[in-house]
Design a protein around this motif. Structure first.
Motif, PDB file in Angstrom:
ATOM      1  N   THR A 103      32.710  37.533  40.685  1.00 13.42           N
ATOM      2  CA  THR A 103      34.010  37.729  41.313  1.00 13.42           C
ATOM      3  C   THR A 103      33.805  38.125  42.756  1.00 13.42           C
ATOM      4  O   THR A 103      33.083  39.091  43.052  1.00 13.42           O
ATOM      5  N   ASP A 116      41.918  35.930  45.749  1.00 13.45           N
ATOM      6  CA  ASP A 116      40.834  36.385  44.876  1.00 13.45           C
ATOM      7  C   ASP A 116      40.367  35.212  44.037  1.00 13.45           C
ATOM      8  O   ASP A 116      41.190  34.508  43.422  1.00 13.45           O
ATOM      9  N   THR A 117      39.056  34.984  44.004  1.00 14.35           N
ATOM     10  CA  THR A 117      38.504  33.864  43.248  1.00 14.35           C
ATOM     11  C   THR A 117      37.449  34.358  42.270  1.00 14.35           C
ATOM     12  O   THR A 117      36.801  35.383  42.483  1.00 14.35           O
ATOM     13  N   VAL A 118      37.296  33.583  41.203  1.00 14.10           N
ATOM     14  CA  VAL A 118      36.275  33.831  40.191  1.00 14.10           C
ATOM     15  C   VAL A 118      35.515  32.524  40.004  1.00 14.10           C
ATOM     16  O   VAL A 118      36.140  31.469  39.771  1.00 14.10           O
ATOM     17  N   TYR A 126      32.420  30.467  37.929  1.00 14.16           N
ATOM     18  CA  TYR A 126      31.558  30.379  36.751  1.00 14.16           C
ATOM     19  C   TYR A 126      30.470  29.346  37.071  1.00 14.16           C
ATOM     20  O   TYR A 126      30.789  28.168  37.333  1.00 14.16           O
ATOM     21  N   GLU A 161      29.098  32.367  47.515  1.00 18.98           N
ATOM     22  CA  GLU A 161      30.256  33.076  48.052  1.00 18.98           C
ATOM     23  C   GLU A 161      30.700  32.475  49.376  1.00 18.98           C
ATOM     24  O   GLU A 161      31.901  32.265  49.622  1.00 18.98           O
ATOM     25  N   LYS A 202      42.335  34.045  41.003  1.00 21.37           N
ATOM     26  CA  LYS A 202      42.893  35.202  40.314  1.00 21.37           C
ATOM     27  C   LYS A 202      44.256  35.581  40.870  1.00 21.37           C
ATOM     28  O   LYS A 202      45.199  35.832  40.119  1.00 21.37           O
TER      29      LYS A 202
END
Length: 402
Positions: free
Chosen positions: A74, A91-93, A95, A116, A167
């Motif tokens: 995150t 906000d990013t997540v 995987y 990132e 997010k």
């Protein structure tokens, strides 16, 4: 001699310690889900899979253990300027999965930092070409574009981007306040529309119900009027039939009475003196009538009466005229009550019309089903031996009329 033994023990202990260190350096255990990057004299040698692995002591070393499982990272909110010059924080997540440990370790200094930075750059490119409203409503599109850009950029690092999620997208405080007011106005608008729609549906349903009620009331009034008119017609017909039969019976009774009176007069053999006396007795009653007060007795009334007596009777031995029946006169027949002509036999029918009897029976059955018959003290509902009807409880033989 003692000094030599101590040296020997020290050397033996040193050899054992060296052996242990060499054994530790030579034997390594790699856990499941991870791989180990082995270097020999500072250069990449091989990639060890999970399990027990052997190294050359002081020559080979494990550079780094790399986790091969899917990782979730995150990133902190990144400020992004939209197409309409508004700064939002996203906000990013991410995987990702390491598919090439060598490339991930030697291709980039810090692959997490690289991911990132690539995510921030791609996110600014994507969201910068959208307005605030589009960015708030196009998360799936942003996710797919981010995943494609990240996968292309990190492929050379031996990293596969599995999924990217947004997010949250936080607009400025002033924009949030205006959006909240707009959403509140939209909700109030929808509530007003729904209320108006409900009132309209309610009014329509109420009008339909009133319409149906009025139609049913009119139908009921129509049926009631028809039944009342039919009942009045039947009542008038029955009363007319009863009056006709009553008038006929009265006229028949008057005729029978006149016939019996005349027969009685003939059977009594009246004398002229008796008739004169009866006439004189009737004169005061005739004078008391309301129609006239003056009576004129003709002078030849006695002669007329005498001629009437001579016609009906014959002089006796004492010279008085008495009634003498003619031999040609038939004997007076006994008057039987109820003698009627064939064409008036139906006038005396007292049976009830079948249709009326059916309607009355249905009404009585409905009334009996709706309300039980009242109990009269002193009477029971047992039928009499001579016919139907309640029998008095005291057993005195009295039967109530039906």
């Amino acid at each position: 001699m003692g000094g030599t033994g101590s040296v020997v023990l020290l050397v033996a202990a040193l050899i054992v310690l060296i052996f242990i260190v060499v054994l530790v350096k030579a034997v390594q255990i790699i856990p499941q889900g991870s791989v180990a990057i082995v270097e020999r004299l500072g250069r990449f040698k091989t990639t060890k899979q999970p399990g027990l692995c052997f190294l050359v002591p002081f020559v080979d070393r494990i550079r780094q253990r790399v986790d091969m499982r899917q990782q979730v990272v995150t990133f902190p909110p990144q400020p992004v300027i939209t197409q309409d010059n508004l700064t939002v924080h996203v906000d990013t997540v991410v995987y990702y999965t390491v598919i090439d440990p060598k490339a991930a370790l030697y291709g980039v200094a810090n692959f997490i930092g690289g991911v990132e930075n690539v995510t921030t750059t791609t996110l600014r490119n994507v969201v910068g070409g959208m307005s605030l409203e589009e960015s708030l409503t196009s998360r799936d599109q942003i996710n797919s574009v981010l995943r494609g850009g990240l996968d292309e950029a990190t492929g050379q690092w031996g990293i596969r981007i599995n999924r990217v999620d947004i997010k949250a997208i936080e607009p400025p405080a002033t924009i949030r306040e205006s959006m909240e007011r707009q959403m509140k106005a939209d909700r109030e608008k929808r509530a007003t529309i729904l209320t108006a729609e409900g009132q309209r549906e309610s009014a329509i349903r109420t009008a339909e119900g009133q319409k149906q009620a009025q139609i049913l009331s009119a139908e009921g009034a129509k049926q009631a009027a028809i039944l009342a008119a039919e009942a009045e017609r039947q009542s008038q017909i029955l009363r007319a039939q009863g009056d006709r039969a009553a008038q006929y019976l009265r006229s028949q009774g008057e005729a029978k009475a006149i016939e019996k009176v005349f027969a009685a007069i003939k059977a009594g053999k009246p004398t002229p003196e008796l008739l004169s006396y009866q006439y004189l007795q009737m004169l005061p009653r005739m004078a008391n009538g309301q129609a006239s007060k003056v009576w004129i007795v003709p002078s030849d009334f006695g002669k007329a009466l005498e001629g009437f007596t001579r016609m009906l009777g014959a002089p006796g031995e004492d010279g008085v005229f008495r009634y003498q029946p003619s031999p040609d006169d038939p004997a007076p027949a006994a008057v039987r009550p109820g003698d009627n002509d064939e064409d008036v036999e139906g006038w005396m029918d007292t049976t009830t019309d079948p249709e009326i009897a059916r309607v009355v029976a249905a009404a009585e059955a409905e009334a009996r089903g709706a309300m039980p018959p009242p109990e009269i003290p002193g009477f029971s509902a047992r039928p009499q031996p001579g016919g139907p009807g309640p029998e008095p409880a005291d057993g005195n033989g009295y039967q109530a009329p039906s």
